[in-house]
Write a protein that holds these residues in place. Structure first.
Motif, mmCIF file in Angstrom:
data_model
loop_
_atom_site.group_PDB
_atom_site.id
_atom_site.type_symbol
_atom_site.label_atom_id
_atom_site.label_comp_id
_atom_site.label_asym_id
_atom_site.label_seq_id
_atom_site.Cartn_x
_atom_site.Cartn_y
_atom_site.Cartn_z
ATOM 1 N N PHE A 146 -8.512 6.886 11.636
ATOM 2 C CA PHE A 146 -8.703 8.147 10.937
ATOM 3 C C PHE A 146 -7.482 9.037 11.114
ATOM 4 C CE2 PHE A 146 -11.583 11.782 9.750
ATOM 5 C CZ PHE A 146 -12.033 11.200 8.570
ATOM 6 N N PRO A 147 -6.942 9.614 10.051
ATOM 7 C CA PRO A 147 -5.776 10.508 10.173
ATOM 8 C C PRO A 147 -6.044 11.647 11.146
ATOM 9 C CG PRO A 147 -6.196 9.968 7.863
ATOM 10 C CD PRO A 147 -7.361 9.435 8.650
ATOM 11 N N PRO A 148 -5.127 11.913 12.078
ATOM 12 C CA PRO A 148 -5.351 12.954 13.093
ATOM 13 C C PRO A 148 -5.643 14.341 12.522
ATOM 14 C CG PRO A 148 -3.539 11.549 13.732
ATOM 15 C CD PRO A 148 -3.899 11.143 12.336
ATOM 16 N N ALA A 149 -5.032 14.690 11.400
ATOM 17 C CA ALA A 149 -5.274 16.012 10.813
ATOM 18 C C ALA A 149 -6.738 16.156 10.404
ATOM 19 C CB ALA A 149 -4.363 16.230 9.605
ATOM 20 N N ALA A 150 -7.290 15.096 9.825
ATOM 21 C CA ALA A 150 -8.702 15.129 9.421
ATOM 22 C C ALA A 150 -9.602 15.157 10.650
ATOM 23 C CB ALA A 150 -9.020 13.916 8.554
ATOM 24 N N ALA A 156 -8.924 16.491 13.547
ATOM 25 C CA ALA A 156 -8.856 17.835 14.132
ATOM 26 C C ALA A 156 -9.828 18.788 13.443
ATOM 27 C CB ALA A 156 -7.428 18.372 14.039
ATOM 28 N N ILE A 157 -9.947 18.661 12.123
ATOM 29 C CA ILE A 157 -10.873 19.516 11.372
ATOM 30 C C ILE A 157 -12.319 19.205 11.756
ATOM 31 C CG2 ILE A 157 -11.747 20.038 9.062
ATOM 32 C CD1 ILE A 157 -8.869 19.508 8.039
ATOM 33 N N LEU A 158 -12.629 17.907 11.870
ATOM 34 C CA LEU A 158 -14.008 17.498 12.169
ATOM 35 C C LEU A 158 -14.407 17.794 13.613
ATOM 36 C CD1 LEU A 158 -14.133 14.110 10.243
ATOM 37 C CD2 LEU A 158 -15.150 16.290 9.575
ATOM 38 N N LEU A 159 -13.428 17.967 14.487
ATOM 39 C CA LEU A 159 -13.740 18.275 15.887
ATOM 40 C C LEU A 159 -14.372 19.659 16.055
ATOM 41 C CD1 LEU A 159 -10.712 16.796 17.875
ATOM 42 C CD2 LEU A 159 -13.071 15.951 17.781
ATOM 43 N N VAL A 160 -14.119 20.548 15.107
ATOM 44 C CA VAL A 160 -14.692 21.900 15.198
ATOM 45 C C VAL A 160 -16.222 21.851 15.134
ATOM 46 C CG1 VAL A 160 -14.805 24.187 14.141
ATOM 47 C CG2 VAL A 160 -12.606 22.982 14.295
ATOM 48 N N PRO A 161 -16.826 21.225 14.106
ATOM 49 C CA PRO A 161 -18.292 21.136 14.111
ATOM 50 C C PRO A 161 -18.833 20.285 15.256
ATOM 51 C CG PRO A 161 -17.371 19.873 12.277
ATOM 52 C CD PRO A 161 -16.260 20.696 12.854
ATOM 53 N N PHE A 162 -18.059 19.275 15.700
ATOM 54 C CA PHE A 162 -18.506 18.456 16.821
ATOM 55 C C PHE A 162 -18.587 19.300 18.099
ATOM 56 C CE2 PHE A 162 -17.539 15.396 20.315
ATOM 57 C CZ PHE A 162 -18.741 14.696 20.260
ATOM 58 N N TRP A 163 -17.590 20.155 18.329
ATOM 59 C CA TRP A 163 -17.593 21.058 19.485
ATOM 60 C C TRP A 163 -18.805 21.981 19.438
ATOM 61 C CZ3 TRP A 163 -15.454 22.164 24.108
ATOM 62 C CH2 TRP A 163 -15.573 23.469 24.600
ATOM 63 N N ASN A 164 -19.070 22.540 18.268
ATOM 64 C CA ASN A 164 -20.207 23.449 18.118
ATOM 65 C C ASN A 164 -21.538 22.727 18.325
ATOM 66 O OD1 ASN A 164 -18.690 25.798 17.579
ATOM 67 N ND2 ASN A 164 -18.457 25.206 15.429
#
Length: 236
Positions: free
Chosen positions: A138-142, A144-152
């Motif tokens: 998976f591209p790292p930029a994508a 990084a975006i998905l990690l935000v909802p995962f953190w929440n």
């Protein structure tokens, strides 16, 4: 390859073509083309570069991030054994998330123009060109975006001091998943466990594409009844 009077030209950028396949997209995308050279996605060189990622970029980028979050829980008062247990829990949570995403999102059936286009970008391209080595992780930029909802999501069911380590464990599970996925396609395992896992995954690509959604293990396929029939799981 003709579907509903539309022909996909494999010599031209594919992303904005596949949507025109309509209902025929599902059949087309699950007829794999086996070759190490991947297709061009976009006319733009910049957009094209965003779709290609070398496998070693995943551990290089995310392992330091994992260490940061794990050490954060240590600094917040947890002992190393406690943190290790939390990290293992995070990896376990990832395995369920891996299965769920693969089964219900990556294999969602689409037929609209934009539905087909988005599915192709997300996962369809991998089934169409399963040996494309630069589009296996998976591209790292994508990410990084998905990690935000995962953190929440992690924060919802963990304490402030355990959240960083649990998040780090989940991210570690992802790194293991992406590296394992690359290895299953391009590695040549010598031992039985990785050999069987490779056969299991290749079976998903080339024989029973609506079963066998696990990548790092077949655990959740067995739990949820999507383990492929034994006859289909034989040597590929």
């Amino acid at each position: 390859m003709v579907a509903q009077e539309f022909t996909v030209d494999l010599d031209k950028p594919l992303v904005f073509q596949v949507g025109h396949l309509g209902e025929a997209y599902e059949e087309w995308v699950h007829q794999p083309i086996v070759g190490r050279e991947g297709p061009r996605f976009f006319e733009s060189d910049f957009m094209e570069s965003l779709t290609r990622t070398v496998w070693w970029a995943i551990p290089s980028i995310w392992l330091p991030v994992i260490c940061y979050f794990v050490l954060k829980s240590v600094r917040m008062g947890h002992t190393l054994p406690e943190v290790a247990l939390i990290v293992v829990g995070g990896v376990f949570i990832w395995t369920l998330l891996e299965y769920t995403l693969h089964r219900f999102l990556f294999h969602i059936k689409t037929k609209s123009y934009w539905g087909n286009t988005m599915h192709y970008l997300l996962h369809g391209c991998h089934h169409k060109h399963p040996m494309d080595g630069l589009r296996l992780v998976f591209p790292p930029a994508a990410t990084a975006i998905l990690l935000v909802p995962f953190w929440n999501m992690v924060k919802l069911f963990s304490t402030p001091s355990t959240t960083p380590a649990l998040f780090g464990g989940g991210l570690l599970g992802y790194v293991i998943y992406d590296c394992t996925h690359y290895y299953l396609h391009h590695g040549q395992p010598a031992n039985d466990v990785p050999k069987n896992l490779k056969k299991y995954h290749m079976n998903h690509h080339f024989r029973v594409q609506d079963k066998g959604f696990g990548i790092t293990s077949s655990l959740w396929d067995r739990v949820f009844g999507t383990f492929p029939p034994s006859k289909a799981a034989k040597k590929i």
